[in-house]
Write an enzyme that holds these catalytic residues in place. Structure first.
Site, PDB file in Angstrom:
ATOM      1  N   GLY A 240      74.406 -31.155 108.495  1.00 56.01           N
ATOM      2  CA  GLY A 240      73.618 -30.252 109.329  1.00 56.01           C
ATOM      3  C   GLY A 240      73.129 -30.956 110.576  1.00 56.01           C
ATOM      4  N   GLU A 704      66.507 -39.681 109.253  1.00 51.69           N
ATOM      5  CA  GLU A 704      66.688 -39.796 110.698  1.00 51.69           C
ATOM      6  C   GLU A 704      66.450 -41.179 111.278  1.00 51.69           C
ATOM      7  OE1 GLU A 704      65.714 -35.694 112.598  1.00 51.69           O
ATOM      8  OE2 GLU A 704      64.619 -35.822 110.727  1.00 51.69           O
TER       9      GLU A 704
HETATM   10 MO1  MOS Z   1      66.749 -32.881 111.753  1.00 46.42          MO
HETATM   11  S1  MOS Z   1      67.354 -33.009 113.712  1.00 46.42           S
HETATM   12  O1  MOS Z   1      65.094 -32.590 111.957  1.00 46.42           O
HETATM   13  O2  MOS Z   1      67.613 -31.609 111.076  1.00 46.42           O
END
Ligand code: MOS
Length: 746
Positions: A240, A704
């Site tokens: 995603g 992330e």
């Molecule tokens: Mo992430 S860019 O917060 O799906």
């Protein structure tokens, strides 16, 4: 291995593999586009071929007579929606055939529904639109002077009574430079896909999504349905990275088409359609100014970002966000401004802000270190932030110093000769660089359900998503840890709006949100079982105090005696037992503290002087992400983030055509991402120090942070190898080959 229910076993502390690995490698994991309700029809999205203007007319006659075509929808015949301009849940601008206006090239302006995909695609080529075209604004670089504040600033500018301007006068050394980052496009292996069907006024949607509840809300508002009439299902997601965090046009369009034709409709985007109508990372130009005193300590920092935005919707790529908290300094000012363009809407892309901000900030620190003749690591240590300098709050936990030390040792940083061009291997220049990685720790309210079955199986469910990150694994693992049952007895379910609500799988928050909810449900199960057995003459716990009972290794045991009973036995007598758990962030911690993850990244590159090719030889990174909940899935995510960091540094760029407003490299042959040969040895270690102020399980998000810092470390290594400072990402061979004069003008 099935557990013998009569004997307590040592419970495994973590799962050896991904919970969903077997389903995936066996081809049994069903992704959105693989759902085929009976009589499913195929829809194909027609996109605008001009960037700005109005549709005057459309000729659909040839398409309507083409083989297999059931319906052609455009703004002239599409059903009128109750509220054409909807804004839930992530304020996305969508194109639902409600107006003849064209806002960007590639905007969805029509839909062909046919018996097969091939027929829908072919017929769409027969539809002709007549436009009144207008002059678009597609030039970012030449409109920087017109940059404006975001309409709804997510980081409102702080009051500055002039003390920040004053602070610059105390600086002994001032460094100032401008960096830029390109448009980038998410390219999950699985493109967006939606299958929708109606039964009366009830809508069911299989969607590839990071947020089943968000889709549900958007669909309910779009079609003015009660929330309970919408059911969104998403058991697996093939990546995603932020692009599936919002419901883009294709999701309601599939539902609209299904309503019109009265049959299930499947709408899948192809690779080209991923470039434009479903989000991307905005372009940025970032001006950074650093002032230090005689000891190399910051007296003032300024980070001003100008980014591109779609005219129709502001999306802020908050590249200066980390600058507010990463290094100790009393006078930090940051700003974000945007240049309006006639392009599709930007969106969250893995580590929105930090991914594009750390390459600039960490390059600037490296440049300053060279100017001060100081080791770049030493400069960071001298400016180590013990508290969050922007918020003036303590961190829930911070062990970045240890991360720097561990990664530096594993890399061999102490052997650095800082002289650029001083290291060679044959005809290759070798360079070393380092940078700091950081990403906020996020957490939201989430719910989970547990069902203990009479056969001893335990279903654990939550309306969350597994975008490849390991949510299934963490849910199952939490049950294993809390109840001490073997993983073979755990049946994890997610990706379904019929399950208790959980947040978007974005902002690296799923594990920190859903894990505690599952843990809470396990506590509820213990309570429920204890309450049942104390009144149950068939139980060895009959007549005990509920407070003296706990679950251990799959047994309900007494803390006061040797009485014990398998929990499965209790369900055998009482039937299926269901409990729910909820967890939310501790408000005091949320208000009073700052929560972030940390990392130190070191990179070694080789540069071919004659071709300008840069190859990353090794990356060594150590992270402080709280407790490493699961080594397999956690380490894998950090490595994946680092690979994407290599792509950010060297490869990725969506090239916007300034005349037509289309991305000209809208395919995986020309949109370069790192392939196996680009990915070196990656040495990832995690300090694994639980942050129990943040969650009861002690883990912070991990999805992330891996991408952050990497591009900065690589850019710094390229400078060390070549003496050339490349400030405009990606670092492609043409830039490496530029003379210093050319690169100053670039
Ligand atoms: Mo992430 S860019 O917060 O799906």
């Amino acid at each position: 291995m099935m557990q013998d229910a009569s004997t307590p076993t040592q419970h495994p502390q973590s799962l050896p593999t991904r919970y969903d690995a077997r389903q995936k490698v066996m081809g049994k994991a069903t992704y959105a586009a693989e759902f085929n309700p009976p009589e499913t029809l195929y829809a194909w999205m027609i996109q605008s071929t001009i960037p700005k203007g109005t549709i005057l007319s459309v000729d659909t006659s040839a398409a309507e007579h083409a083989s297999g075509v059931v319906k052609v929808l455009t703004c002239f015949n599409a059903p009128k929606l109750p509220k054409p301009k909807i804004q839930p849940p992530a304020t996305r601008f969508v194109s639902l055939l409600q107006t003849p206006e064209v806002h960007y090239n590639g905007e969805p302006i029509g839909l062909v529904i046919a018996k097969t995909l091939a027929e829908a695609q072919y017929a769409s080529s027969l539809v002709t639109f007549k436009y009144q075209a207008e002059k678009p604004q597609l030039d970012f670089e030449h409109h920087l002077a017109e940059a404006r504040m975001p309409k709804r600033a997510n980081t409102p500018p702080k009051e500055d009574h002039g003390e920040k301007e004053e602070a610059w006068k105390r600086a002994v050394t001032v460094f100032e430079q401008t960096y830029s980052t390109p448009f980038q496009t998410h390219n999950p292996l699985e493109p967006h896909a939606t299958v929708a069907f109606w039964v009366g006024e009830k809508l069911t949607v299989y969607n590839s999504t990071q947020y089943v509840s968000g889709d549900k809300q958007t669909l309910a508002k779009t079609f003015a349905l009660p929330l309970e009439n919408v059911h969104v299902i998403c058991p697996y997601v093939g990546g995603g990275f932020g692009c599936k965090g919002s419901s883009w046009s294709h999701v309601p369009l599939a539902a609209m088409a299904a309503k019109v034709v009265g049959k299930p409709v499947k709408l899948v985007l192809d690779r080209q359609q991923m470039f434009g109508p479903v989000g991307y990372r905005p372009r940025t130009v970032q001006k950074i100014k650093l002032g230090v005193d005689g000891d190399g300590k910051f007296v003032a920092i300024k980070h001003d970002v100008i980014m591109s935005t779609a005219r129709v919707e502001d999306f802020v790529e908050p590249s200066a966000k980390q600058t507010d908290m990463l290094y100790a300094c009393k006078n930090i000012s940051t700003s974000h401004k945007m240049v309006d363009m006639d392009i599709g809407v930007g969106t969250f892309q893995r580590a929105p802000g930090e991914a594009s901000g750390t390459p600039a900030l960490e390059s600037a620190l490296d440049e300053l270190a060279y100017k001060l003749k100081m080791d770049p690591l030493e400069l960071r240590l001298r400016n180590y932030a013990e508290i969050d300098p922007g918020k003036q709050k303590r961190f829930t936990a911070k062990h970045l110093r240890e991360a720097y030390q561990q990664a530096a040792e594993r890399f061999g940083w102490s052997k650095l000769n800082p002289e650029p061009g001083s290291m060679r291997d044959g005809n290759k220049l070798i360079g070393w660089g380092m940078a700091t990685a950081t990403y906020p720790a996020n957490r939201s309210a989430a719910g989970a359900v547990l069902r203990l079955m009479p056969d001893g199986k335990i279903m654990v469910g939550s309306g969350t998503q597994d975008i490849g990150t390991g949510t299934y694994t963490v849910m199952a693992q939490t049950v294993v840890e809390e109840l001490g049952v073997d993983v073979s007895r755990v049946d994890a379910k997610l990706g379904d709006t019929d399950l208790p609500k959980a947040p978007v799988s974005g902002g690296s928050q799923s594990t920190a949100s859903v894990g505690p909810a599952v843990k809470a449900a396990c506590a509820q199960l213990k309570l429920k079982l204890a309450t049942l057995v104390v009144d149950d003459a068939a139980s060895p716990h009959h007549g005990a105090q509920t407070g003296d009972l706990e679950i251990k290794d799959g047994f309900l045991v007494s803390t006061k005696s040797s009485a014990h009973e398998p929990i499965a036995e209790i369900a055998k007598r009482h039937g299926e037992i269901e409990v729910k758990g909820e967890a939310e962030p501790n408000e005091d911690v949320k208000k009073g503290m700052s929560a972030h993850s940390w990392g130190a990244v070191f990179a070694e590159v080789e540069v071919d002087e004659s071709s300008g090719m840069v190859k990353v030889r090794r990356v060594v990174a150590t992270y402080d992400i709280g407790r490493l909940i699961n080594k397999t899935t956690g380490t894998n995510q950090l490595q994946g983030g680092i690979v994407w960091g290599i792509g950010f540094a060297l490869h990725e760029e969506s090239a916007l055509d300034k005349v037509y407003g289309r991305i000209s490299n809208e395919n995986l042959a020309e949109y370069h991402v790192p392939v196996n040969r680009d990915v070196p040895e990656i040495d990832v270690t995690v300090l694994d120090i639980p942050d129990t102020k943040f969650t009861p399980q002690g883990g912070r998000g991990i999805g992330e942070i891996g991408i952050t810092g990497v591009a900065g470390a690589i850019a710094n290594a390229v400078f060390h190898a070549t003496g050339k400072r490349i400030r405009h990402f990606p670092i492609t061979p043409d830039k490496v080959l530029m003379t210093p004069k050319e690169s100053a003008e670039a």
